[in-house]
Scaffold this active site. Sequence first.
Site, mmCIF file in Angstrom:
data_model
loop_
_atom_site.group_PDB
_atom_site.id
_atom_site.type_symbol
_atom_site.label_atom_id
_atom_site.label_comp_id
_atom_site.label_asym_id
_atom_site.label_seq_id
_atom_site.Cartn_x
_atom_site.Cartn_y
_atom_site.Cartn_z
ATOM 1 N N GLY A 1 0.806 -1.208 0.000
ATOM 2 C CA GLY A 1 0.000 0.000 0.000
ATOM 3 C C GLY A 1 0.843 1.263 0.000
ATOM 4 N N ASP A 2 1.956 1.244 0.733
ATOM 5 C CA ASP A 2 2.868 2.389 0.740
ATOM 6 C C ASP A 2 3.463 2.617 -0.643
ATOM 7 O OD1 ASP A 2 2.914 3.457 3.413
ATOM 8 O OD2 ASP A 2 3.902 1.624 4.046
ATOM 9 N N SER A 3 3.902 1.539 -1.267
ATOM 10 C CA SER A 3 4.546 1.671 -2.569
ATOM 11 C C SER A 3 3.564 2.141 -3.634
ATOM 12 C CB SER A 3 5.176 0.343 -2.985
ATOM 13 O OG SER A 3 6.184 -0.033 -2.064
#
Length: 401
Positions: free
Chosen positions: A170-172
Amino acid sequence: MTVTGPLDGIRVIEVGTLISGPFAGRLLGDMGAEVIKIEPPGAPDPLRTWGQAELEGHHFFWTVHARNKKAVTLNLRKDAGRELFLDLVERSDIIVENFRPGTLEKWNLGYVVLRERNQGIILVRVSGYGQTGPEAHKAGYASVAEAASGLRHMNGFPGGPPPRLALSLGDSLAGMFAAQGALAALYRRSVTGKGQVVDAALTESCLAVQESTIPDYDVGGVVRGPSGTRLEGIAPSNIYPTADGSWVVIAANQDTVFRRLCAAMGQPELATDDRFATHVARGRNQDELDKIIGDWAAARQPADIIATLSEAGVISGPINTVAEVVEDPQLQARGMIADHWDERIGRNIKGPGVIPVLSDTPGTIRNAGSARPGQHNDEVYGGLLGRSDAEIMQLAEEGVL
């Protein structure tokens, strides 16, 4: 002068920690932008200590996401730090931050203030749920964003718990959409002369990659769930066992490719069998079809399977570990297993290359990140902002730097 990439001449200020904001900054740096990473004095980015390998006390997640960046220290809670930051804003193009919404405003550094100093500044904001809405105030992590967006619900096997990928996906994803938004805003600025806010949320970034799940539910009430190693109704596209106990991926769900697969397996009659002749039919009978292909693959070595299918024009491949990835001749030929000079340990270490590949102004890896916080204070505050050595020393003594 050597051109560092298509964003050569663009200056980015990164004020964030861990993954999503720094990943967006890394992508812009890979494309040639000058990225100045700000860390609070005495509170370095925790990413410096992340990564599962350790050498001489150092970890190497930092090497990937801090590459191509200059490191400075700055306390944005102090008035003098705020003024230095605004001086940087005047000379920059993009700011990337991934604080909880409202944090910059609390420091009197919201977009309205930034725009007063630089009408063309682009503020890229990455957060868990976005800058508006009833949940905007909440902190967000990739694990929760993946779950709240519905992405985690579709992972795993039917009837089992929904596992996570062993990465902060999700961060990426949010970092990628943030960088994409920054590029779009740069183009619009070239037309209007004005910057704007890019608002990228982790939850929405996870939602954006979910194909037709929303219209399928809206129109047909379909709640897509986990399907293990395959996609329901898409066949054949699965992993299959081989003679040495490993697995290969075979994807031949398109009619023309399926016919080539049948011929390569020595079973051309399957292509005209009513159970498998069309995309819809194969989807309805994919258990039976997977067994046929699995039996064929299980009697062969993986390299033989891939060679046979590749020659026949059927999409297939191994499931590589990272040990196999770094030796992959295709990735090596494309520069995707790249050396990073890491001054912390005084040698090159390998990391991912720069993607996408541009024909005329390819991105570059100039360094593997700073060895210490504040390493470029003199260069940035002295060389760029014109502060004297005495001023810089005084600011450091006051806890501003």
